[in-house]
Design a protein around this motif. Structure first.
Motif, PDB file in Angstrom:
ATOM      1  N   ASP A  75       0.808  -1.481  -0.024  1.00 49.73           N
ATOM      2  CA  ASP A  75       0.016   0.314  -0.152  1.00 49.73           C
ATOM      3  C   ASP A  75       1.198   1.357   0.053  1.00 49.73           C
ATOM      4  O   ASP A  75      -0.077   2.584   0.150  1.00 49.73           O
ATOM      5  CB  ASP A  75      -1.162  -0.175   1.138  1.00 49.73           C
ATOM      6  N   PHE A  76       2.189   1.589   0.062  1.00 48.72           N
ATOM      7  CA  PHE A  76       3.041   2.012  -0.153  1.00 48.72           C
ATOM      8  C   PHE A  76       4.483   1.923  -1.571  1.00 48.72           C
ATOM      9  O   PHE A  76       4.791   0.582  -0.745  1.00 48.72           O
ATOM     10  CB  PHE A  76       3.423   3.071   1.507  1.00 48.72           C
ATOM     11  N   VAL A  77       4.933   2.868  -2.023  1.00 45.60           N
ATOM     12  CA  VAL A  77       5.979   2.631  -2.795  1.00 45.60           C
ATOM     13  C   VAL A  77       6.927   3.544  -2.063  1.00 45.60           C
ATOM     14  O   VAL A  77       6.547   4.473  -1.773  1.00 45.60           O
ATOM     15  CB  VAL A  77       6.103   2.152  -4.156  1.00 45.60           C
ATOM     16  N   LEU A  78       8.589   3.888  -1.852  1.00 46.33           N
ATOM     17  CA  LEU A  78       9.308   4.332  -0.722  1.00 46.33           C
ATOM     18  C   LEU A  78      10.893   4.072  -2.174  1.00 46.33           C
ATOM     19  O   LEU A  78      10.976   3.089  -2.415  1.00 46.33           O
ATOM     20  CB  LEU A  78       9.625   4.189   0.440  1.00 46.33           C
ATOM     21  N   LEU A  79      10.701   4.901  -2.917  1.00 45.53           N
ATOM     22  CA  LEU A  79      11.851   4.305  -4.122  1.00 45.53           C
ATOM     23  C   LEU A  79      13.309   5.394  -3.853  1.00 45.53           C
ATOM     24  O   LEU A  79      13.145   6.654  -3.629  1.00 45.53           O
ATOM     25  CB  LEU A  79      11.463   4.891  -5.252  1.00 45.53           C
ATOM     26  N   ASP A 109       9.294   8.972  -4.572  1.00 43.48           N
ATOM     27  CA  ASP A 109      10.763   8.909  -4.417  1.00 43.48           C
ATOM     28  C   ASP A 109      11.638  10.000  -3.674  1.00 43.48           C
ATOM     29  O   ASP A 109      10.978  10.887  -3.026  1.00 43.48           O
ATOM     30  CB  ASP A 109      11.377   9.563  -5.839  1.00 43.48           C
ATOM     31  N   PHE A 110      12.233   9.478  -3.082  1.00 45.41           N
ATOM     32  CA  PHE A 110      13.197  10.434  -2.148  1.00 45.41           C
ATOM     33  C   PHE A 110      14.916  10.432  -2.479  1.00 45.41           C
ATOM     34  O   PHE A 110      15.473   9.463  -2.729  1.00 45.41           O
ATOM     35  CB  PHE A 110      13.033  10.055  -0.771  1.00 45.41           C
ATOM     36  N   ASN A 111      14.919  11.441  -2.386  1.00 41.97           N
ATOM     37  CA  ASN A 111      16.734  11.751  -2.785  1.00 41.97           C
ATOM     38  C   ASN A 111      17.873  11.681  -2.109  1.00 41.97           C
ATOM     39  O   ASN A 111      18.242  12.451  -1.305  1.00 41.97           O
ATOM     40  CB  ASN A 111      17.055  13.151  -3.240  1.00 41.97           C
ATOM     41  N   GLY A 116      20.605   6.326   2.769  1.00 42.85           N
ATOM     42  CA  GLY A 116      19.146   6.030   1.840  1.00 42.85           C
ATOM     43  C   GLY A 116      18.257   5.378   2.877  1.00 42.85           C
ATOM     44  O   GLY A 116      17.051   5.438   3.054  1.00 42.85           O
ATOM     45  N   PHE A 117      19.193   4.045   2.354  1.00 41.17           N
ATOM     46  CA  PHE A 117      18.553   2.653   3.779  1.00 41.17           C
ATOM     47  C   PHE A 117      17.849   3.338   5.194  1.00 41.17           C
ATOM     48  O   PHE A 117      16.662   2.873   5.068  1.00 41.17           O
ATOM     49  CB  PHE A 117      19.325   1.495   2.927  1.00 41.17           C
ATOM     50  N   VAL A 118      18.883   3.789   5.265  1.00 41.11           N
ATOM     51  CA  VAL A 118      18.825   3.962   7.210  1.00 41.11           C
ATOM     52  C   VAL A 118      17.296   4.875   7.300  1.00 41.11           C
ATOM     53  O   VAL A 118      16.640   4.840   7.248  1.00 41.11           O
ATOM     54  CB  VAL A 118      19.357   4.525   7.691  1.00 41.11           C
ATOM     55  N   TYR A 119      17.691   5.710   6.341  1.00 38.52           N
ATOM     56  CA  TYR A 119      16.253   7.140   6.603  1.00 38.52           C
ATOM     57  C   TYR A 119      14.995   6.529   6.436  1.00 38.52           C
ATOM     58  O   TYR A 119      14.200   6.843   6.255  1.00 38.52           O
ATOM     59  CB  TYR A 119      16.895   8.145   5.627  1.00 38.52           C
ATOM     60  N   GLY A 120      15.258   5.475   4.519  1.00 34.71           N
ATOM     61  CA  GLY A 120      14.239   4.861   4.238  1.00 34.71           C
ATOM     62  C   GLY A 120      13.223   4.150   5.481  1.00 34.71           C
ATOM     63  O   GLY A 120      11.884   3.939   5.217  1.00 34.71           O
ATOM     64  N   LEU A 121      13.928   3.344   6.232  1.00 38.05           N
ATOM     65  CA  LEU A 121      13.044   2.247   7.170  1.00 38.05           C
ATOM     66  C   LEU A 121      13.042   3.483   7.843  1.00 38.05           C
ATOM     67  O   LEU A 121      11.942   2.991   8.397  1.00 38.05           O
ATOM     68  CB  LEU A 121      14.546   1.730   7.697  1.00 38.05           C
ATOM     69  N   GLY A 122      13.385   4.678   8.067  1.00 39.36           N
ATOM     70  CA  GLY A 122      13.153   5.690   9.138  1.00 39.36           C
ATOM     71  C   GLY A 122      11.088   6.258   8.411  1.00 39.36           C
ATOM     72  O   GLY A 122      10.204   6.271   9.370  1.00 39.36           O
ATOM     73  N   LEU A 123      11.612   6.314   7.049  1.00 36.43           N
ATOM     74  CA  LEU A 123       9.996   6.826   6.827  1.00 36.43           C
ATOM     75  C   LEU A 123       8.818   5.422   6.549  1.00 36.43           C
ATOM     76  O   LEU A 123       7.378   5.811   6.864  1.00 36.43           O
ATOM     77  CB  LEU A 123      10.010   6.850   4.740  1.00 36.43           C
ATOM     78  N   LEU A 138       9.988  -0.731   0.546  1.00 38.44           N
ATOM     79  CA  LEU A 138      10.931  -0.136   0.193  1.00 38.44           C
ATOM     80  C   LEU A 138      11.849  -0.913  -0.967  1.00 38.44           C
ATOM     81  O   LEU A 138      12.459  -1.279  -0.607  1.00 38.44           O
ATOM     82  CB  LEU A 138      11.574  -0.110   1.716  1.00 38.44           C
ATOM     83  N   ILE A 139      12.896   0.164  -1.883  1.00 39.97           N
ATOM     84  CA  ILE A 139      13.463   0.421  -2.391  1.00 39.97           C
ATOM     85  C   ILE A 139      14.644   0.732  -2.769  1.00 39.97           C
ATOM     86  O   ILE A 139      14.183   2.524  -3.051  1.00 39.97           O
ATOM     87  CB  ILE A 139      12.607   0.102  -4.348  1.00 39.97           C
ATOM     88  N   THR A 140      15.351   0.663  -2.594  1.00 44.37           N
ATOM     89  CA  THR A 140      16.742   1.478  -3.316  1.00 44.37           C
ATOM     90  C   THR A 140      17.484   1.231  -4.969  1.00 44.37           C
ATOM     91  O   THR A 140      17.319   0.068  -5.333  1.00 44.37           O
ATOM     92  CB  THR A 140      18.378   1.516  -2.145  1.00 44.37           C
TER      93      THR A 140
END
Length: 334
Positions: A75-79, A109-111, A116-123, A138-140
Motif C-alpha cells: 500500500d506504499f512504495v518508497l524509492l 521518490d526520496f533523494n 538512504g536505506f536507513v532513512y527509508g526504514l525511518g520513513l 522500500l526500494i533502493t
C-alpha cells in the motif's frame, strides 16, 4: 505499532567492470593496486539501456517471487535514488505501474545516497506507526555509473550499480526496527556532487579539469573529494554509533553484528578499529559489486541472512553515511 523488515531481495546488473578492465584503460593502475586501495575486485554496472526503474522493478519482482509475497498487499512504495529516470514524473510512480500495484497505493521518490536505506526504514516505520500503511515496499536503486566520467579512474574503481527491494510491514517474520538517530551537515554538500544538470546549473559539457596530469573534476559528472569524505566519516560515524546505542539502551557489547555503508575497505577498517568492534562482528560485502550507494546495507543484510550469519535473536546495528552530508543509524532485532 512495531515495524519489521520482513524480506529482502537484490538485483545486480549482469555487466561488470573488473580491475583488469580498468588496468587496460589506465596502465599505471594495476589490478592489485586497485584492490589494495579499495578492497574491490569488480563492480556491477547497468547497461546503456538499463535505468533506475528497470533495476527497481527487477529487484521487486525477485522479492515477490522469492518470498511468495502477494503484491496486492503493498500500500506504499518508497524509492530511494539519486539517478532517477526523469526529473519528473516520480520514478516510484513508473515502478508502481510497471509492477501492476494497486492504484490505491502511495508512491514517492526520496533523494538520498549512502544513508538512504536507513532513512527509508525511518520513513516506512513512520507510515506504519501512523496507520497510513501496513505494507511498504522500500526500494533502493542507483546507477551512479551513468554520472561518472570515463576518464575518472578514481570514482570508477569505487562505484557499482544495484537495487534492493524490502517489504516493511506491521506484521513480523523477521527484523523489528528499533530507535533511530539521524544527522545532517549540508556544509559538505560540494564534496560529493553532480553540479550540472538540474535547475541551478544547466548541463553544458564542461571541460575536464586536470591536476598533475590526472583527471580530477568535471561539473557535468560525479565529483568526490575523497579526503574530505574520509574526514567527515571518521569524525561523525563513531559519535553516531554511540548515540544510536544510547537511544536503544545498548552497549557496544550487546550488538551481535554491525553493518555499515560499504564505502571501501580502508575506510571501514579504520572506523571499525576506532570503535573497537571485533572483526567477526563487522560484516563487509563489496568485493564483487563495488560501492552500490543506498543499496549496500540491504545487500549485506540479504547475504548475511542467506548465509545464516544473521540468526533469530540477534541485534544488528546498521549505519548509513555519505553524500549530503547525511547520516543515520538504527538497530534491527531479528
Amino acid at each position: 505499532m512495531n515495524s519489521y523488515i520482513n524480506s529482502i531481495s537484490v538485483y545486480l546488473p549482469k555487466n561488470t567492470l573488473t580491475n583488469e578492465d580498468l588496468n587496460n584503460e589506465f596502465p599505471e593502475w594495476t589490478a592489485e593496486k586497485i584492490s589494495s586501495k579499495t578492497g574491490i575486485f569488480k563492480r556491477t554496472i547497468a547497461s546503456e539501456d538499463e535505468f533506475v526503474s528497470d533495476l527497481a522493478i527487477k529487484a521487486s519482482i525477485k522479492l515477490f517471487e522469492e518470498h511468495l509475497i502477494d503484491k496486492s498487499c503493498i500500500d506504499f512504495v518508497l524509492l530511494c535514488t539519486q539517478s532517477p529516470d526523469y526529473f519528473l514524473p516520480t520514478t516510484a510512480c513508473v515502478v508502481q505501474d510497471k509492477l501492476g500495484l494497486s492504484k490505491n497505493c502511495g508512491a514517492l521518490d526520496f533523494n538520498l545516497g549512502c544513508s538512504g536505506f536507513v532513512y527509508g526504514l525511518g520513513l516506512a516505520k513512520g507510515l506504519i506507526a501512523s496507520g497510513i500503511a501496513k505494507n511498504v515496499l522500500l526500494i533502493t536503486s542507483e546507477t551512479y555509473s551513468k554520472y561518472i566520467n570515463k576518464k575518472d579512474k578514481s570514482n570508477r574503481t569505487i562505484f557499482g550499480d544495484a537495487a534492493a527491494a524490502c517489504l516493511i510491514s506491521s506484521g513480523s517474520k523477521a527484523g523489528n526496527i528499533c530507535n533511530f538517530v539521524f544527522g545532517t551537515d549540508g556544509s559538505g554538500a560540494d564534496n560529493l556532487i553532480v553540479k550540472n544538470g538540474a535547475a541551478k546549473f544547466s548541463k553544458q559539457k564542461s571541460d575536464d579539469v586536470y591536476i598533475d596530469g590526472e583527471f580530477f573534476k568535471n561539473d557535468d559528472n560525479l565529483y568526490m573529494n575523497g579526503q574530505e569524505i574520509f574526514k567527515f566519516t571518521t569524525a561523525s560515524v563513531p559519535i553516531l554509533v554511540e548515540e544510536c546505542l544510547a537511544s536503544n539502551g545498548l552497549n557496544i557489547e550487546d550488538v551481535d553484528l554491525f553493518i555499515f555503508h560499504q564505502a571501501n575497505k580502508f575506510m571501514l577498517d579504520y572506523i571499525r578499529r576506532k570503535l573497537k568492534i571485533p572483526q567477526d562482528k563487522f560484516l563487509m560485502y563489496f568485493e564483487d559489486i563495488g560501492n552500490t550507494v543506498s543499496s549496500t546495507i540491504p545487500i549485506v543484510m540479504s547475504e548475511a541472512i542467506a548465509s545464516k550469519k544473521i540468526k533469530k535473536g540477534m541485534k544488528v546495528l546498521i549505519v548509513g553515511f555519505g553524500v549530503g552530508y547525511s547520516y543515520g543509524a538504527t538497530v534491527i532485532e531479528f
